[in-house]
Design a protein around this motif. Structure first.
Motif, short mmCIF file in Angstrom:
data_model
loop_
_atom_site.label_atom_id
_atom_site.label_comp_id
_atom_site.label_asym_id
_atom_site.label_seq_id
_atom_site.Cartn_x
_atom_site.Cartn_y
_atom_site.Cartn_z
N SER A 465 -25.27 7.54 -6.49
CA SER A 465 -24.39 6.53 -5.91
C SER A 465 -23.53 7.15 -4.81
CB SER A 465 -23.50 5.93 -7.01
OG SER A 465 -22.74 4.84 -6.52
N THR A 466 -22.56 6.37 -4.34
CA THR A 466 -21.66 6.80 -3.27
C THR A 466 -20.22 6.55 -3.68
OG1 THR A 466 -23.34 6.21 -1.63
CG2 THR A 466 -21.09 6.52 -0.82
N VAL A 467 -19.35 7.50 -3.34
CA VAL A 467 -17.92 7.34 -3.65
C VAL A 467 -17.34 6.29 -2.71
CG1 VAL A 467 -15.67 8.46 -3.74
CG2 VAL A 467 -17.72 9.71 -4.47
N ALA A 468 -16.81 5.21 -3.28
CA ALA A 468 -16.24 4.12 -2.47
C ALA A 468 -14.75 4.28 -2.26
CB ALA A 468 -16.53 2.78 -3.13
N ALA A 469 -14.06 4.87 -3.26
CA ALA A 469 -12.60 5.03 -3.14
C ALA A 469 -12.14 6.14 -4.07
CB ALA A 469 -11.89 3.72 -3.47
N LEU A 470 -11.05 6.81 -3.67
CA LEU A 470 -10.42 7.86 -4.47
C LEU A 470 -8.92 7.62 -4.52
CD1 LEU A 470 -12.10 11.18 -3.23
CD2 LEU A 470 -12.16 10.29 -5.57
N LEU A 471 -8.36 7.75 -5.69
CA LEU A 471 -6.92 7.63 -5.85
C LEU A 471 -6.45 8.75 -6.75
CD1 LEU A 471 -8.22 4.46 -6.23
CD2 LEU A 471 -5.79 3.97 -5.86
N LEU A 472 -5.32 9.36 -6.38
CA LEU A 472 -4.75 10.39 -7.23
C LEU A 472 -4.00 9.74 -8.38
CD1 LEU A 472 -3.45 12.92 -4.54
CD2 LEU A 472 -5.63 12.93 -5.78
N GLU A 473 -3.88 10.46 -9.48
CA GLU A 473 -3.25 9.92 -10.68
C GLU A 473 -1.83 9.44 -10.38
OE1 GLU A 473 -2.81 11.29 -15.32
OE2 GLU A 473 -2.43 12.77 -13.77
N GLY A 474 -1.53 8.21 -10.88
CA GLY A 474 -0.19 7.67 -10.75
C GLY A 474 0.11 7.03 -9.41
N LYS A 475 -0.87 7.01 -8.51
CA LYS A 475 -0.64 6.44 -7.18
C LYS A 475 -1.10 4.99 -7.13
CE LYS A 475 0.97 10.25 -5.39
NZ LYS A 475 2.38 10.36 -4.95
N SER A 476 -0.52 4.22 -6.21
CA SER A 476 -0.87 2.82 -6.07
C SER A 476 -2.03 2.66 -5.10
CB SER A 476 0.34 2.03 -5.56
OG SER A 476 0.67 2.43 -4.25
N LEU A 477 -2.45 1.40 -4.91
CA LEU A 477 -3.59 1.11 -4.04
C LEU A 477 -3.34 1.57 -2.61
CD1 LEU A 477 -4.48 -2.47 -5.27
CD2 LEU A 477 -5.86 -0.42 -5.55
N GLU A 478 -2.09 1.53 -2.19
CA GLU A 478 -1.79 1.91 -0.81
C GLU A 478 -1.91 3.42 -0.58
OE1 GLU A 478 0.07 -0.16 -2.65
OE2 GLU A 478 -0.59 -1.98 -1.65
N ASP A 479 -2.02 4.16 -1.67
CA ASP A 479 -2.04 5.62 -1.56
C ASP A 479 -3.42 6.21 -1.80
OD1 ASP A 479 0.76 5.82 -1.06
OD2 ASP A 479 1.12 5.46 -3.20
N GLN A 480 -4.47 5.49 -1.39
CA GLN A 480 -5.81 6.03 -1.52
C GLN A 480 -5.94 7.28 -0.64
OE1 GLN A 480 -9.00 3.24 -1.06
NE2 GLN A 480 -7.89 1.59 -2.08
N VAL A 481 -6.78 8.21 -1.11
CA VAL A 481 -6.98 9.46 -0.37
C VAL A 481 -8.44 9.58 0.03
CG1 VAL A 481 -5.05 10.62 -1.51
CG2 VAL A 481 -7.34 10.73 -2.53
N ASN A 482 -8.69 10.44 0.99
CA ASN A 482 -10.07 10.66 1.45
C ASN A 482 -10.80 11.69 0.62
OD1 ASN A 482 -10.10 8.77 3.58
ND2 ASN A 482 -8.95 10.19 4.89
N SER A 483 -10.05 12.61 0.00
CA SER A 483 -10.70 13.63 -0.82
C SER A 483 -9.74 14.14 -1.88
CB SER A 483 -11.17 14.80 0.07
OG SER A 483 -10.06 15.43 0.69
N ALA A 484 -10.31 14.78 -2.91
CA ALA A 484 -9.53 15.37 -4.00
C ALA A 484 -10.09 16.74 -4.30
CB ALA A 484 -9.59 14.48 -5.23
#
Length: 882
Positions: A465-484
């Motif tokens: 599959s493909t990664v569609a979205a990444l979020l760090l723990e405890g962050k809201s939708l507005e705080d999506q990140v490009n990588s972890a």
């Protein structure tokens, strides 16, 4: 004509015209969970109209028990009912308007002999066919009135289904019941004209979007209210004056020492109790249990409303069971389920009414206080905050607050209250997120809906599959990140995933997401509504390298754990089928938790479950496992699924398309379910119930194991049994008998030891008699005796009190390493102010303990055995102070 005679006359009339008489269906519409309760005779006919089921005949007739919640607050006047019986004749693609109209007129005029001059007809605005057929049988044009959709177009039952124009027969009760206006006529609303029969010409099927399409064949759905029509026949202005209600009203009057017809406030309360008593008994008989939602809340609401108005009649104690007995006694010959479930009705009412009465006084006082404050401030409305506080803090129903407020001339901010309730629900949902802030968690059942996340885990456990979205723990939708990077806790959304997101009671999957540059260990998988769309979210930690949005990854579910979950989930379906087979079809799932190591299953059943029933349930599930039944799923329309008999939960929300799981051929189980399952029951291996308990009124919980976990439990229990056999020098087959022999021998020895202890205590007591001393003119015996059980110590005290006649006795003993004290005071000294409880409490405090009791006898325990003698020395000082 009585109610029984009217019911029979109607059914016989249509039976003689080729109609098959079908029994009333349950008030719980098991084949249509979109409905709260059965509210019309056509509910059970609906699948026939839609072509989903084959009817038992093209012409049908019934007397259907119905319940309409919209009229609860109106009950108390002379017209409204929540529970009622609906007489109806139905055509499934057979006859249509002409025959329906002719038969309806024949029945009311010739069989019921209602005076034709009092009968009026209404039709839909442009229904010229109906107008022509009424004219054809001789109805004057001036007595056929046309009305719009609000009055003469019958919409679908529920949010979709068959519908069409209708024609109604109205009975003129007379000018004395009217408004006096020149234009007064049917549908006036003043009460002069009573609608007795509604003839619905179902020509269309209305979708959820409101669009109507013509049915393949037009159908007929008619409804004649038994109670309302009987009032007309018996010359009464209200159903409450007919023989259907007279036994109930007579009984209420007998219980309350009131007379019906003398005081309008009392009459209203009497009607409320009588009407709700019928609904209470019938709802419980059909399996509805009191709760704070859905059908259960309807039952709780009318039961509490009846109890409240019983209080206004002076009935302060429980009385609704007495009313239910009248309902059963007068209606069970028609509805035998009342007799079959009488013990259930009695028990539910007893428990629920008792709980409400226990809080009613304090609740009423609080409501009166709030109303008083509003009046003092010159307000004519109770605020939403006041109503919500009464409900949320004190548990007083908002509907009853509104009822009491209305009687005092106040309104309530109902919209504001509903807003406060929604805020509370949102707070509860937020709390359940346990700190995850990526969106709103999906609480609905796991069913397939178009446009949802692409889940492929029912076909494979490994998927590219493909990664569609990444979020760090405890962050809201507005705080999506490009990588972890390595060490970071993340929330991952994939375009498609084999991971099952927690829903429908089944826990989420764990496993790994591997990319070319990094790896994530997934510790849980959940579902959230993200911007209005459901998403499967993987909760995990980057353990190697880094993962970025748009990375190509391989998602792999831990296989062994998933299989354990699948075994447990399929077992829940087998368990429900076995429960319904052994305990009855009124068993319904109320909740579940399906994990890899165990599962629990909550279900409705009022009676206790015997050990034999439990063993039978376990044997049946294991028998189905051994039969290695095929497990298959289909995706189909929701309507088709329930028409085929699939079990659906009323509380859940379903999409237009659902996934139905079937076990066996022919199926022994059909349920709407989107969870993961085995492909055949033999994979489960073994099923074992570990516990059964009651978790509330009419609710049970079964906990169970399957597969490897069940095997491990059996092994551990067998090992324990082998250890016991070894210690008692017995074979496994003889353990039970040998243990019984040992227990019997121990009991003999226990009794012998107790007899010896009693004999010893009697001898000690004889020796103690001479140790009594005079203290301030009072005979006092204080002694520490050898180690004795508390019961034996009490027997010794009784013996000393009997022999000393007048004395204060305080004894102490050390048993199992702790001091125990006993004090006794004879009646003559109690009269002088001595109190055994006061004495023993102060004595025990010296040893770090405490106790108490009555004036004549008290006992206490201590902690510090070294201070036992010091404690006893305090007794003489206490005697001297009195």
């Amino acid at each position: 004509m009585t109610g029984d005679e009217l019911r029979q006359a109607f059914l016989s009339f249509f039976q003689n015209r080729g109609h098959k008489i079908i029994p009333s269906s349950s008030l719980v519409p098991h084949k249509d969970p979109t409905l709260l309760l059965t509210s019309a005779g056509m509910v059970q006919i609906k699948p026939y109209y839609l072509g989903l089921e084959t009817p038992p005949g093209p012409r049908l007739a019934s007397c259907q028990k119905c319940f309409r919640t919209t009229d609860i607050d109106s009950v108390g006047d002379s017209k409204h009912l929540t529970f009622f019986e609906m007489l109806g004749n139905f055509s499934v693609g057979d006859y249509f308007k002409k025959e329906t109209i002719a038969w309806a007129w024949e029945f009311v005029s010739r069989y019921l002999k209602l005076p034709e001059e009092r009968l009026w007809i209404t039709i839909y605005l442009d229904d010229d066919d109906a107008f022509a057929y009424w004219r054809e049988i001789g109805i004057p044009a001036g007595k056929i009135l046309r009305f719009g959709a609000e009055d003469n177009f019958w919409g679908p039952v529920g949010d979709s289904g068959p519908c069409g124009p209708c024609s109604e027969i109205h009975y003129d009760l007379g000018e004395e019941f009217g408004c006096g206006k020149a234009e007064c006529g049917p549908n006036c609303g003043c009460g002069r004209f009573s609608e007795i029969w509604n003839l619905v010409f179902t020509q269309y099927n209305q979708g959820k979007d409101g669009q109507r399409t013509r049915l393949p064949k037009p159908n007929i759905d008619t409804g004649m209210g038994l109670e309302r029509t009987l009032a007309v026949i018996q010359g009464k202005s209200t159903p409450y004056e007919t023989n259907l209600f007279s036994p109930l009203i007579d009984h209420i009057c007998s219980l309350s020492d009131k007379a019906y017809g003398r005081d309008e406030n009392a009459d209203r309360a009497i009607r409320i109790v009588a009407e709700h008593s019928r609904g209470i008994a019938f709802l419980i008989a059909d399996g509805v249990m009191p709760s704070n939602e859905g059908r259960g809340y309807v039952l709780r609401r009318i039961l509490r409303r009846a109890a409240l108005f019983g209080r206004k009649l002076g009935l302060d104690g429980p009385f609704l069971n007495a009313m239910a007995e009248v309902v059963v006694g007068t209606m069970s010959h028609i509805y035998p389920e009342l007799t079959a479930n009488q013990s259930l009705i009695d028990e539910v009412i007893r428990v629920e009414e008792g709980k409400f009465i226990a809080t009613l006084d304090s609740g009423l006082n609080l409501v009166e206080k709030v109303i008083g404050e509003a009046s003092a401030q010159g307000r004519n409305e109770l605020t939403s905050d006041e109503i919500f506080r009464l409900y949320d803090t004190y548990g007083f129903p908002a509907e009853l607050t509104a009822e009491i407020a209305r009687e005092r001339g106040l309104t309530i901010d109902w919209e504001g209250f509903q807003a406060e309730m929604e805020k509370q629900r949102k707070r509860a949902r937020a709390a359940r997120k346990a700190g995850v802030t990526v969106g709103l968690k999906v609480e609905a059942s796991a069913v397939y809906t178009r446009g949802g996340p692409e889940f492929v885990g029912d076909r494979t456990l490994k998927h590219r599959s493909t990664v569609a979205a990444l979020l760090l723990e405890g962050k809201s939708l507005e705080d999506q990140v490009n990588s972890a990077c390595q060490g970071q806790n993340v929330r991952v959304v994939l375009r498609a995933t084999p991971f099952y997101g927690e829903m429908g009671g089944q826990v989420g999957d764990i496993g790994e997401i591997r990319g070319e540059r990094g790896k994530i260990v997934v510790s849980d998988t959940v579902r959230y509504a993200v911007k209005g769309k459901e998403r499967i979210v993987h909760l995990g930690k980057v353990v190697e390298g880094q993962i970025s949005v748009k990375d190509s990854v391989e998602a792999e579910v831990e296989q062994e754990r998933r299989l354990d979950i699948a075994c447990n989930h399929t077992a829940t379906h087998l368990l429900q089928a076995a429960l319904r087979q052994i305990l009855g079809s009124r068993v319904y799932q109320k909740g579940s938790l399906v994990g890899p190591d165990r599962f629990r299953f909550d279900f409705s059943h009022m009676a206790s479950i015997t050990n034999e029933e439990l063993k039978g349930i376990q044997r049946q599930v294991n028998e189905w496992i051994r039969q290695n039944l095929k497990v298959k799923s289909r995706r189909l329309s929701y309507t088709q699924a329930v028409a085929e008999g699939a079990i659906a939960l009323f509380e859940e929300k379903y999409g237009d398309e659902v996934r139905m799981l079937e076990i066996g051929e022919p199926p022994i189980s059909k349920e709407l379910c989107g969870g993961t399952h085995v492909s055949s029951t033999g994979q489960i291996g073994m099923f074992m119930i570990t516990n059964e308990s009651s978790i509330g009124t009419g609710l049970h919980r079964i906990e169970a194991l399957t597969g490897r976990k069940a095997e491990s439990l059996i092994e551990s229990r067998l090992t324990a049994l082998e250890d016991v056999a070894k210690q008692i020098e017995s074979s496994l087959d003889e353990v039970s008998g040998k243990v019984k022999v040992i227990i019997d021998e121990l009991e003999v020895e226990r009794k012998r030891a107790l007899a010896l202890e009693r004999e010893l205590s009697r001898r000690i007591a004889e020796d103690l008699l001479g140790q009594a001393q005079e203290v301030s003119g009072v005979k006092v015996l204080v002694a520490r005796v050898q180690s004795l059980t508390v019961p034996t110590l009490r027997e010794m005290g009784d013996m000393l009190r009997e022999r000393l006649k007048s004395a204060v006795i305080v004894l102490a003993t050390v048993y199992n390493g702790k001091p125990n004290f006993l004090a006794m005071v004879t009646p003559d000294l109690i009269a002088k102010g001595f109190h055994a409880g006061d004495i023993i409490n102060q004595v025990a405090k010296v040893t770090g303990g405490g106790g108490g009791g009555k004036a004549g006898m008290a006992q206490a325990g201590g902690r510090d055995t070294a201070k036992t003698d010091e404690a006893l020395k305090l007794v003489h000082k206490l005697i001297q102070k009195v």
